[in-house]
Design a protein around this motif. Structure first.
Motif, PDB file in Angstrom:
ATOM      1  N   PHE A 410       0.826  -1.205   0.000  1.00 21.17           N
ATOM      2  CA  PHE A 410       0.000   0.000   0.000  1.00 21.17           C
ATOM      3  C   PHE A 410       0.861   1.257   0.000  1.00 21.17           C
ATOM      4  N   LEU A 411       1.918   1.278   0.821  1.00 26.05           N
ATOM      5  CA  LEU A 411       2.800   2.452   0.846  1.00 26.05           C
ATOM      6  C   LEU A 411       3.489   2.651  -0.499  1.00 26.05           C
ATOM      7  N   SER A 412       3.900   1.538  -1.132  1.00 21.50           N
ATOM      8  CA  SER A 412       4.561   1.652  -2.436  1.00 21.50           C
ATOM      9  C   SER A 412       3.619   2.250  -3.475  1.00 21.50           C
ATOM     10  N   VAL A 413       2.367   1.740  -3.494  1.00 19.51           N
ATOM     11  CA  VAL A 413       1.396   2.286  -4.454  1.00 19.51           C
ATOM     12  C   VAL A 413       1.118   3.754  -4.162  1.00 19.51           C
ATOM     13  N   ALA A 414       1.018   4.116  -2.885  1.00 17.39           N
ATOM     14  CA  ALA A 414       0.756   5.512  -2.531  1.00 17.39           C
ATOM     15  C   ALA A 414       1.905   6.414  -2.979  1.00 17.39           C
ATOM     16  N   VAL A 415       3.144   5.940  -2.795  1.00 18.63           N
ATOM     17  CA  VAL A 415       4.301   6.737  -3.235  1.00 18.63           C
ATOM     18  C   VAL A 415       4.287   6.914  -4.747  1.00 18.63           C
ATOM     19  N   ILE A 416       3.961   5.854  -5.484  1.00 18.93           N
ATOM     20  CA  ILE A 416       3.936   5.946  -6.958  1.00 18.93           C
ATOM     21  C   ILE A 416       2.869   6.931  -7.410  1.00 18.93           C
ATOM     22  N   MET A 420       3.446  10.424  -9.432  1.00 21.57           N
ATOM     23  CA  MET A 420       2.790  10.712 -10.711  1.00 21.57           C
ATOM     24  C   MET A 420       1.970  11.990 -10.635  1.00 21.57           C
ATOM     25  N   ALA A 421       1.246  12.167  -9.532  1.00 23.14           N
ATOM     26  CA  ALA A 421       0.443  13.382  -9.385  1.00 23.14           C
ATOM     27  C   ALA A 421       1.331  14.623  -9.354  1.00 23.14           C
ATOM     28  N   ALA A 422       2.481  14.526  -8.671  1.00 14.59           N
ATOM     29  CA  ALA A 422       3.390  15.677  -8.619  1.00 14.59           C
ATOM     30  C   ALA A 422       3.934  16.004 -10.016  1.00 14.59           C
ATOM     31  N   CYS A 423       4.277  14.960 -10.782  1.00 16.34           N
ATOM     32  CA  CYS A 423       4.779  15.195 -12.147  1.00 16.34           C
ATOM     33  C   CYS A 423       3.724  15.865 -13.024  1.00 16.34           C
ATOM     34  N   ILE A 424       2.469  15.395 -12.940  1.00 22.70           N
ATOM     35  CA  ILE A 424       1.397  15.992 -13.751  1.00 22.70           C
ATOM     36  C   ILE A 424       1.186  17.442 -13.370  1.00 22.70           C
ATOM     37  N   MET A 425       1.169  17.743 -12.084  1.00 22.58           N
ATOM     38  CA  MET A 425       0.978  19.128 -11.643  1.00 22.58           C
ATOM     39  C   MET A 425       2.129  20.016 -12.108  1.00 22.58           C
ATOM     40  N   ASN A 426       3.368  19.489 -12.051  1.00 29.88           N
ATOM     41  CA  ASN A 426       4.512  20.294 -12.509  1.00 29.88           C
ATOM     42  C   ASN A 426       4.413  20.579 -14.004  1.00 29.88           C
ATOM     43  N   ARG A 427       3.990  19.573 -14.776  1.00 33.23           N
ATOM     44  CA  ARG A 427       3.851  19.798 -16.222  1.00 33.23           C
ATOM     45  C   ARG A 427       2.769  20.817 -16.526  1.00 33.23           C
TER      46      ARG A 427
END
Length: 446
Positions: A410-416, A420-427
């Motif tokens: 669960f922690l691994s999926v949450a980190v991924i 991904m959300a941070a990358c999309i927001m930065n783009r």
């Protein structure tokens, strides 16, 4: 006195008061007399009403507590005069190790297997004594001995029945042990023949016995923590084909078997005729399963390595082993219950530093369980390196291990997802900045 209900005078001059109440209070004098008169009255005596003991706090009918812990059982009584409260274990011989606190409560600390049973609280004063009983069940122990073992002799066989003792809080199995009675002193139990009893049964038919030979029978109970004591030894003589024994007493557990008894013929009064059971098979399978041998322990950098030798006698295929341990003289626990029968060593990592451990091994062959092997002691005091439990998830219980793995996933999926959300927001932010800059440059050119 005739005007007072329940009062009467005996021929010897005594007064009988059937029901004591306030009418009986006061001073009494007795005056003897005859035809010559009297010598005077007696000295006065005072009648006082006193209350017999009565419980204000009674112990419960049953108490369940794990071995090694503390158990406090209350018992409070009042009366006039105030009663004395004492505790006694029913059937105990000698002084028990129990203590009574200032509130007359029974204190069992630490609770031990021998304190299992019925305890009585007795309150006593000058008027009377009253008793309250409670049953103490000590959990986390090996089974207690079975009781009321009885043997019904049959044709070349015997049917053994018993009443189970307390199971120690775990499922228990039984085995019947028997041997012919020799002229020399009784043999040790490990030289006897043992037969496993089906789960839930309280009787077993032992077949293929020799006629007119005295046999000894005993019953043993076992659970996951070990074996209880053997029951009392009962002797019996199986019947031969030509023998006509007296009618046996039918144990309560064997009433169905005894229902086969039919009335005796007139030519042989007092001797029952039984239905003849089928002929026994030509061979009897005697199960021998001795304990694992020569258990040793060696400390390694990865943990404690235990080695042993297989049982010396095993008349059936060996299913496997179970490893038990206890820490600092505590209760025995099963560490590993599925060691393959082909293995002769096992690595035990994850021990706690500066602790004292004891290990022992039992062998399994189907539903048969051997006696424990010899015990080996391991002290982790002063060990330079000892493995952590987190390095060996296989030592964790399966539910705990599944929870740990699930949490990690669960922690691994949450980190991924967070990445991904941070990358999309930065783009998106970068795209808005570029668009704004392009708008500003076009406005300046116009």
């Amino acid at each position: 006195l005739s005007q007072l209900p329940g009062w009467s005078v005996r021929p010897d001059g005594s007064i009988v008061i059937a029901t004591g109440n306030d009418d009986a209070l006061g001073l009494y004098r007795c005056t003897p007399y005859n035809s010559y008169g009297t010598a005077g009255e007696s000295r006065p005596t005072r009648v006082l009403l006193k209350d017999p003991p009565a419980f204000t706090v009674r112990p419960k009918e049953e108490y369940f507590q794990e071995v090694g812990r503390e158990l406090v059982i209350p018992c409070v009584a009042h009366g006039d005069p105030p009663p004395t409260v004492t505790w006694l274990k029913v059937g105990s011989v000698g002084k028990s190790s129990a203590q009574v606190d200032g509130n007359s409560s029974l204190v069992l600390h630490p609770l031990i297997k021998e304190q299992h049973g019925v305890w009585e609280c007795t309150a006593t004063n000058q008027v009377a004594s009253v008793t309250a009983a409670t049953s103490v069940h000590v959990l986390g122990t090996s089974p207690h001995a079975v009781t009321n073992v009885s043997v019904l002799p049959l044709l070349l066989a015997a049917n053994i029945s018993w009443e189970p003792g307390f199971d120690g809080g775990y499922f228990q199995r039984f085995s019947v042990w028997y041997t012919p009675l020799a002229r020399y002193p009784p043999r040790a139990h490990h030289d006897w023949v043992s037969l496993s009893v089906p789960a839930g049964a309280q009787h077993l038919l032992v077949e293929n016995l020799q006629p007119d030979i005295t046999y000894q029978f005993s019953v043993l109970a076992q659970n996951k923590l070990g074996s209880g004591p053997f029951s009392q030894i009962v002797t019996s003589v199986p019947r031969g084909k030509g023998s006509s024994p007296e009618q046996p007493r039918c144990p309560r557990a064997l009433r169905r078997l005894c229902s086969h008894l039919v009335p005796a013929s007139a030519s042989s009064p007092g001797f029952p005729v039984t239905t003849v059971p089928p002929e026994p098979p030509a061979m009897t399978v005697h199960v021998f399963l001795s304990p694992p041998r020569a258990l040793t322990a060696n400390e390694t950098v990865r943990g404690v390595l235990l080695r042993w030798e297989p049982p010396a006698r095993a008349s059936v295929a060996l299913s496997g082993y179970a490893l038990e341990l206890r820490q600092d003289k505590g209760g025995w626990e099963v560490l590993e219950r599925s060691i393959p029968g082909t293995d002769t060593q096992v690595l035990v990592p994850g021990l706690i530093k500066d602790a004292f451990y004891e290990f022992r091994l039992v062998a399994f062959a189907g539903s048969y369980i051997s006696d424990p092997s010899n015990t080996v002691n391991v002290s982790t005091a002063g060990m330079e390196v000892y493995p952590s439990r987190t390095q060996l998830p296989e030592l964790l219980p399966q539910p705990v291990l599944a929870g740990v793995i699930g949490g990690i996933c669960f922690l691994s999926v949450a980190v991924i997802f967070s990445t991904m959300a941070a990358c999309i927001m930065n783009r998106r932010r970068a795209a808005r900045v570029r668009k704004r800059r392009q708008g500003m440059s076009q406005g300046a050119g116009g």
